[in-house]
Design a protein around this motif. Structure first.
Motif, PDB file in Angstrom:
ATOM      1  N   SER A   1      27.314  17.578 -16.316  1.00  0.00           N
ATOM      2  CA  SER A   1      26.735  18.403 -15.264  1.00  0.00           C
ATOM      3  C   SER A   1      25.245  18.606 -15.524  1.00  0.00           C
ATOM      4  N   GLU A   2      24.857  18.517 -16.775  1.00  0.00           N
ATOM      5  CA  GLU A   2      23.435  18.534 -17.086  1.00  0.00           C
ATOM      6  C   GLU A   2      23.174  17.604 -18.256  1.00  0.00           C
ATOM      7  N   SER A   3      21.915  17.204 -18.390  1.00  0.00           N
ATOM      8  CA  SER A   3      21.577  16.229 -19.415  1.00  0.00           C
ATOM      9  C   SER A   3      21.642  16.860 -20.795  1.00  0.00           C
ATOM     10  N   ALA A   4      22.050  16.045 -21.759  1.00  0.00           N
ATOM     11  CA  ALA A   4      22.133  16.536 -23.131  1.00  0.00           C
ATOM     12  C   ALA A   4      20.858  16.255 -23.904  1.00  0.00           C
ATOM     13  N   ILE A   5      19.968  15.448 -23.334  1.00  0.00           N
ATOM     14  CA  ILE A   5      18.751  15.052 -24.042  1.00  0.00           C
ATOM     15  C   ILE A   5      17.571  15.121 -23.091  1.00  0.00           C
ATOM     16  N   GLY A   6      16.372  14.967 -23.654  1.00  0.00           N
ATOM     17  CA  GLY A   6      15.197  14.725 -22.827  1.00  0.00           C
ATOM     18  C   GLY A   6      14.388  15.965 -22.526  1.00  0.00           C
ATOM     19  N   SER A   7      13.527  15.826 -21.514  1.00  0.00           N
ATOM     20  CA  SER A   7      12.577  16.890 -21.197  1.00  0.00           C
ATOM     21  C   SER A   7      12.778  17.351 -19.770  1.00  0.00           C
ATOM     22  N   VAL A   8      12.303  18.550 -19.504  1.00  0.00           N
ATOM     23  CA  VAL A   8      12.275  19.063 -18.141  1.00  0.00           C
ATOM     24  C   VAL A   8      10.928  18.665 -17.556  1.00  0.00           C
ATOM     25  N   GLU A   9      10.897  18.365 -16.275  1.00  0.00           N
ATOM     26  CA  GLU A   9       9.600  18.034 -15.685  1.00  0.00           C
ATOM     27  C   GLU A   9       8.713  19.272 -15.726  1.00  0.00           C
ATOM     28  N   GLN A  10       7.396  19.015 -15.858  1.00  0.00           N
ATOM     29  CA  GLN A  10       6.482  20.159 -15.978  1.00  0.00           C
ATOM     30  C   GLN A  10       6.177  20.727 -14.605  1.00  0.00           C
TER      31      GLN A  10
ATOM     32  N   ASN B   1       4.514  11.403 -13.237  1.00  0.00           N
ATOM     33  CA  ASN B   1       4.227  11.696 -11.830  1.00  0.00           C
ATOM     34  C   ASN B   1       5.506  11.597 -10.995  1.00  0.00           C
ATOM     35  N   LEU B   2       6.304  10.581 -11.281  1.00  0.00           N
ATOM     36  CA  LEU B   2       7.541  10.390 -10.538  1.00  0.00           C
ATOM     37  C   LEU B   2       8.503  11.555 -10.764  1.00  0.00           C
ATOM     38  N   ALA B   3       8.572  11.999 -11.998  1.00  0.00           N
ATOM     39  CA  ALA B   3       9.503  13.085 -12.345  1.00  0.00           C
ATOM     40  C   ALA B   3       9.171  14.371 -11.596  1.00  0.00           C
ATOM     41  N   ARG B   4       7.889  14.527 -11.211  1.00  0.00           N
ATOM     42  CA  ARG B   4       7.501  15.722 -10.467  1.00  0.00           C
ATOM     43  C   ARG B   4       7.974  15.658  -9.025  1.00  0.00           C
ATOM     44  N   ILE B   5       8.264  14.450  -8.545  1.00  0.00           N
ATOM     45  CA  ILE B   5       8.584  14.301  -7.133  1.00  0.00           C
ATOM     46  C   ILE B   5      10.092  14.314  -6.889  1.00  0.00           C
ATOM     47  N   ILE B   6      10.855  13.660  -7.749  1.00  0.00           N
ATOM     48  CA  ILE B   6      12.270  13.460  -7.424  1.00  0.00           C
ATOM     49  C   ILE B   6      13.171  14.406  -8.203  1.00  0.00           C
ATOM     50  N   ARG B   7      14.353  14.604  -7.643  1.00  0.00           N
ATOM     51  CA  ARG B   7      15.310  15.519  -8.262  1.00  0.00           C
ATOM     52  C   ARG B   7      16.111  14.841  -9.368  1.00  0.00           C
ATOM     53  N   GLY B   8      16.305  13.535  -9.265  1.00  0.00           N
ATOM     54  CA  GLY B   8      17.117  12.829 -10.247  1.00  0.00           C
ATOM     55  C   GLY B   8      16.406  12.690 -11.587  1.00  0.00           C
ATOM     56  N   SER B   9      17.125  12.084 -12.530  1.00  0.00           N
ATOM     57  CA  SER B   9      16.551  11.862 -13.852  1.00  0.00           C
ATOM     58  C   SER B   9      15.606  10.665 -13.821  1.00  0.00           C
ATOM     59  N   VAL B  10      14.571  10.735 -14.632  1.00  0.00           N
ATOM     60  CA  VAL B  10      13.634   9.627 -14.746  1.00  0.00           C
ATOM     61  C   VAL B  10      13.666   9.110 -16.180  1.00  0.00           C
ATOM     62  N   VAL B  11      13.818   7.807 -16.306  1.00  0.00           N
ATOM     63  CA  VAL B  11      13.760   7.184 -17.626  1.00  0.00           C
ATOM     64  C   VAL B  11      12.544   6.264 -17.650  1.00  0.00           C
ATOM     65  N   ASN B  12      11.683   6.502 -18.611  1.00  0.00           N
ATOM     66  CA  ASN B  12      10.487   5.685 -18.764  1.00  0.00           C
ATOM     67  C   ASN B  12      10.855   4.365 -19.440  1.00  0.00           C
TER      68      ASN B  12
ATOM     69  N   GLY C   1       0.775  -1.216   0.000  1.00  0.00           N
ATOM     70  CA  GLY C   1       0.000   0.000   0.000  1.00  0.00           C
ATOM     71  C   GLY C   1       0.817   1.281   0.000  1.00  0.00           C
ATOM     72  N   GLU C   2       2.149   1.143  -0.046  1.00  0.00           N
ATOM     73  CA  GLU C   2       2.959   2.357  -0.115  1.00  0.00           C
ATOM     74  C   GLU C   2       2.707   3.038  -1.462  1.00  0.00           C
ATOM     75  N   THR C   3       2.630   4.341  -1.440  1.00  0.00           N
ATOM     76  CA  THR C   3       2.327   5.051  -2.674  1.00  0.00           C
ATOM     77  C   THR C   3       3.600   5.259  -3.482  1.00  0.00           C
ATOM     78  N   LEU C   4       3.395   5.573  -4.752  1.00  0.00           N
ATOM     79  CA  LEU C   4       4.517   5.909  -5.632  1.00  0.00           C
ATOM     80  C   LEU C   4       5.315   7.054  -5.024  1.00  0.00           C
ATOM     81  N   LYS C   5       4.594   7.997  -4.409  1.00  0.00           N
ATOM     82  CA  LYS C   5       5.254   9.153  -3.823  1.00  0.00           C
ATOM     83  C   LYS C   5       6.213   8.738  -2.716  1.00  0.00           C
ATOM     84  N   ASP C   6       5.765   7.858  -1.836  1.00  0.00           N
ATOM     85  CA  ASP C   6       6.624   7.441  -0.735  1.00  0.00           C
ATOM     86  C   ASP C   6       7.816   6.641  -1.237  1.00  0.00           C
ATOM     87  N   THR C   7       7.569   5.783  -2.219  1.00  0.00           N
ATOM     88  CA  THR C   7       8.675   5.032  -2.807  1.00  0.00           C
ATOM     89  C   THR C   7       9.696   5.992  -3.396  1.00  0.00           C
TER      90      THR C   7
END
Lengths: 312, 199, 426
Positions: free
Chosen positions: A303-312, A114-125, A84-90
């Motif tokens: 130091s920063e990503s060369a590809i991808g999107s910024v979280e909204q 949703n995950l990308a909005r919570i964490i500071r690191g990069s998210v790969v789908n 029952g732990e939420t994605l947010k807590d994970t």
């Protein structure tokens, strides 16, 4: 600061080309005795898989390890998530442990967003519900370029359960960016309402499309779809939309046959075709590692990503 | 000096970039050719005729210099020394200081480097960090008998215990200066320029 | 104690007038009047207190999301003097006991009148009819019955319900959603759902039920109210049913008047709602329907949810959004400012019509001497930015966060007593 790879639509033509070019260099590492690079030493990559997928998880794991990242496999099944732990807590837990990137596979569309909005690191789908699977589309594009020398102008036919396919969505978007012409072939029940607005042609007739195709990509069709009346029987589906030996004979000499796996042999694709010379199915698996190395390097290697999107 | 093939490759070739418009020539085209010729002779001399030698240029201009050295060795002695390239981006110690960079080709000729005498070739030797990365990259590719280093320009200011075996020209510089190596293949003409570093 | 509302415009019309509220009624209307307390209403519009046909107060069962106390405070801040509390509580409001409990909680809170909606079927399960007559005869005097959240999809059961409530002038408020067409549905079925990979909720699933229910209503001579109309096709069907003279009414929510399914593209579950946000063509059609009277009323479908039910993956998130505190502002932005409705018509759509549909006695009355002093004073020129942290509702799931909206509510009076003043509960 671009940080995430959530959708194939996040990638510009320059981004996609950079990934494919980088993957070409990464592939060479797999041919060496020492299949390892120090590039991501000291970085932590978490494989967060809410859905079973041995092949994708292994591919990402190998990619991260070849770049010397520390890899944690966080299988959500059997963990606190199933209690029952939420994605947010994970996500916050992973964040607190200091992860630099999270590779997420989830059965709900949009969970990586949703995950990308919570964490500071990069998210790969690594595949979300029936939404997208962008690294699959990248490895498919890499394979096309490897076999056919180019992507621009290729006629790519994607056949099968488009409605429920994240592979189809990512491929349509990426191939559009890369300049290929995509045709989707499926029974009308397995095409989404709104597909008219996609950057692709649509056909219900496989036989009329096959001879014009440079690439034929077969998608898995789950037998369970039958229960929901998407089609009447495996036999009828196979007759109308399966790539059997006779149909494969209609293809041009150079045409390649792709499948993202796992295959249902005898349903959407005949064994002879899956194992034949046109088939790139093994190449796709091999190329998956190089492409994922490229993605991880370009997201995390500077130091920063060369590809991808910024979280909204 | 009109075509600039690749912005990122250019950055990589020059540890300290500067304003090329304000630079003055310290080596012209004919001078640069004479220097490469001399380096080819030294290489033949020091390696006992070039046997087992593999030249690996560090992109971008190091690769071109390696090819030129190979061509001169062939012209002088008829010895075909293989020349390839070694991209060191993934081994750099300053990756985290800049946006993730595009990779250049790594192309190891023929039989690989095991048991060979590898000569690393670069345009400018400065801090030595590029060479350090190249040595790491080499170790992952195989086990050479020995490794040597050839550079067109040694500008000093080493930060690591590294020295070159073949030096085209020693140019004592200030840290406020930048060295620009230009090669016809990339820049339209051969020259070595010395100018102010970008502040 | 008496209140003088000075220099107000009744229904936004005419010249500045003074209104005195005393002893629970509108005591005087004129000029140069006086009272114990005065609100300077220069430039402000006086409307009858708003009536919501569709509020989820969540009590009993989910008091962490909303209670009768907090929900009715939010209603007062939004200008409402009466709300209909939907039946999908836990336990379900399908007995006289539960509806009387909710009604009493409303009386005790005193922020606005609470009229419980009774469930049509036991446990909202769509199988057995609930004791509709007992609920109608209870202290809560239930007249509106709904399985909202679920559709009474069984045609036979719907027919019987429409017939049965005729005995006490009840109305069946249908949540029109054919369940077999919306299995696992997540958002409007269309271009956006196809790209987002979210299971579609097709317009036809709403329209098929509305068409069926209109025909059933005609057949049995019953009274049907269509909840939260969201599609252009639904508007057409209701227009057709009305042209036949059938007793069909309909409501639209503020969010369906303003937002489209483009809002779903970031997978923010705040925008997950049932029925889902539709396309611009649908938004245009419901606005037109509300303007021409095809849609009788605006109803909020105020659906508070605890943070953890919204701060999650789209597919796992609860459906619904809060709306009591923003309803009038959204109607002003979408209908009044573009000239589709006058303030007089807003009074009709947000007070008189819903009171009529709910068969309420003391609400939706004219602004006239002797009428109950259920009024709301609004400043049509003020603008404000919606901040979820500032809601009076216990929940924060407003889809209008960051929107700058017109109209501030200066004061709400329930039977002459202020229940909210200057955006704060009184």
């Amino acid at each position: 600061m671009k940080r995430h790879l959530l959708s194939a639509a996040d990638l510009s033509l320059d981004d996609a080309t950079l990934i494919l070019d980088t993957a070409l260099e990464m592939a060479a590492v797999s041919d060496r005795t020492v299949k390892k690079l120090p590039t991501l030493r000291g970085r932590t990559v978490v494989n967060l898989f809410f859905e079973d997928s041995t092949r994708t998880k292994t591919s990402f794991e190998l990619a991260a390890k070849r770049l010397s990242a520390d890899v944690i496999n966080f299988a959500a099944k059997g963990s606190s998530v199933s209690k029952g732990e939420t994605l947010k807590d994970t996500a916050l837990t992973l964040e607190a442990m200091g992860t630099d990137a999270v590779v997420i596979r989830h059965s709900w569309s949009g969970a990586p967003v949703n995950l990308a909005r919570i964490i500071r690191g990069s998210v790969v789908n690594a595949g979300d519900g029936t939404h997208e699977h962008p690294t699959q589309a990248l490895l498919d594009a890499y394979t096309m370029r490897q076999r056919l020398g180019r992507i621009e102008g290729l006629k790519v036919t994607i056949v099968g359960d488009i409605l429920h396919s994240r592979v189809a969505r990512s491929n349509v978007l990426l191939l559009k960016t890369l300049g290929a012409d995509v045709t989707l072939v499926a029974p009308p029940t397995l095409l989404p309402t709104g597909v008219d607005a996609w950057p692709a042609e649509v056909s219900y007739d496989l036989d009329s499309v096959l001879p014009k195709s440079d690439v034929v990509m077969m998608l898995r069709v789950q037998r369970e779809r039958m229960g929901a009346a998407y089609f009447p029987s495996v036999r009828e589906y196979s007759r109308r939309y399966g790539l059997d030996v006779d149909r494969a004979a209609q293809l041009q000499d150079h045409t390649i046959v792709m499948h993202p796996g796992p295959m249902v042999r005898g349903m959407e694709i005949a064994s002879e075709v899956a194992d034949g010379l046109r088939s790139t199915i093994q190449d796709q698996v091999t190329n998956g590692v190089a492409v994922r190395m490229a993605v991880l390097y370009l997201l995390l290697g500077g130091s920063e990503s060369a590809i991808g999107s910024v979280e909204q | 000096m009109t075509t600039v093939p690749d912005r990122s490759a250019q950055d990589r070739a020059r540890p300290v970039s500067g304003d090329i418009a304000q630079a003055r020539s310290v080596l012209d085209g004919p001078g640069l050719s004479r220097v490469v010729d001399r380096m080819a002779h030294e290489l033949l001399e020091k390696t006992g005729g070039g046997a087992d030698v593999v030249l690996l240029g560090i992109p971008t201009r190091g690769v071109t210099l390696a090819q030129r050295l190979a061509a001169r060795v062939l012209a002088f002695e008829g010895v075909a020394v293989p020349a390839g390239s070694l991209d060191i981006t993934l081994y750099r110690d300053d990756l985290q200081l800049k946006k993730a960079r595009a990779l250049e080709a790594t192309d190891v000729p023929g039989d690989g480097i095991d048991g060979k005498l590898v000569v690393l070739v670069d345009d400018v030797l400065f801090s030595g960090r590029t060479v350090r990365a190249a040595l790491d990259a080499l170790a992952d590719l195989g086990r050479p008998r020995a490794v040597q280093l050839a550079v067109l320009v040694d500008r000093g200011h080493r930060e690591l215990p590294i020295r070159a075996d073949y030096v085209g020209k020693n140019i004592p510089t200030s840290l406020r200066e930048a060295v620009h190596v230009q090669l016809t293949e990339h820049d339209g003409a051969d020259a070595v320029l010395l100018g102010p570093a970008r502040p | 104690m008496s209140w003088l509302l000075k220099d107000v415009l009744l229904y936004g019309e005419g010249s500045p007038t003074d209104v005195v509220l005393r002893d629970g009624v509108i005591a005087e209307i004129g000029t140069g009047l006086s009272g114990d307390e005065t609100i300077d209403g220069a430039g402000c519009v006086l409307l009858p207190g708003l009536v919501d046909l569709h509020t989820h107060l969540r009590e009993p069962g989910r008091e962490d999301a909303e209670t009768v106390e907090t929900g009715t405070r939010a209603a007062a801040v939004g200008g409402f003097t009466a709300v209909h509390a939907m039946a999908n509580t836990n336990p379900v409001a399908d007995t006289a006991g539960v509806v009387e409990q909710v009604w009493r909680l409303g009386q005790e809170a005193g922020h606005c009148d609470v009229f419980p909606v009774g469930a049509v079927t036991v446990g909202l399960e769509g199988k057995e009819m609930a004791e509709l007559g007992t609920m109608a005869d209870s202290a809560a005097r239930v007249r509106v019955f709904s399985d909202d959240g679920k559709c009474v999809s069984d045609a036979s059961l719907m027919r019987r319900a429409l017939e049965y409530v005729k005995a006490f002038d009840g109305v069946i408020a249908q949540h029109a959603q054919e369940p077999r067409l919306t299995d696992g549905a997540q958002m409007n079925e269309g271009i956006n759902s196809s790209l987002l990979g979210l299971t579609g909720w097709p317009a036809v699933a709403e329209e098929a039920i509305i068409a069926r229910d209109c025909l059933l209503t005609a057949h049995v001579g019953g009274r049907l109210h269509v909840c939260h109309v969201s599609t252009a096709g639904s508007v057409e069907l209701i227009r057709w049913a009305k042209s036949k003279g059938w007793d069909v009414t309909a409501e639209v929510t503020p969010h369906h008047l303003l937002l489209t399914d483009d809002a779903c593209c970031g997978y923010d579950p705040t925008f997950k709602v049932n029925p889902p946000l539709r396309t611009q063509a649908d938004v245009d059609a419901v606005r037109e329907g509300l303007a021409d009277g095809t849609i009788d009323a605006v109803a909020t479908d105020h659906a508070p949810h605890a943070l953890e039910d919204k701060e999650t993956e789209w597919g796992a998130a609860a459906m619904g959004m809060i709306g009591l505190e923003t309803a009038l502002s959204v109607v002003a932005q979408t209908m009044v400012e573009p000239g589709r409705l006058t303030w007089r018509q807003v009074a009709e759509r947000m007070s008189e019509a819903p009171a009529r549909i709910g068969r309420l006695d003391g609400h939706g009355r004219p602004l006239a001497v002797g009428e109950p002093a259920n009024v709301v004073l609004v400043d049509p020129t003020a603008r404000w930015v919606v901040d979820p942290a500032q809601t009076t509702s216990r929940s924060r799931n407003t889809p209008f966060a960051g929107h700058e909206l017109p109209v501030r509510i200066r004061a709400t009076f329930l039977r002459g007593t202020p229940t909210a003043v200057e955006g704060k509960p009184a």
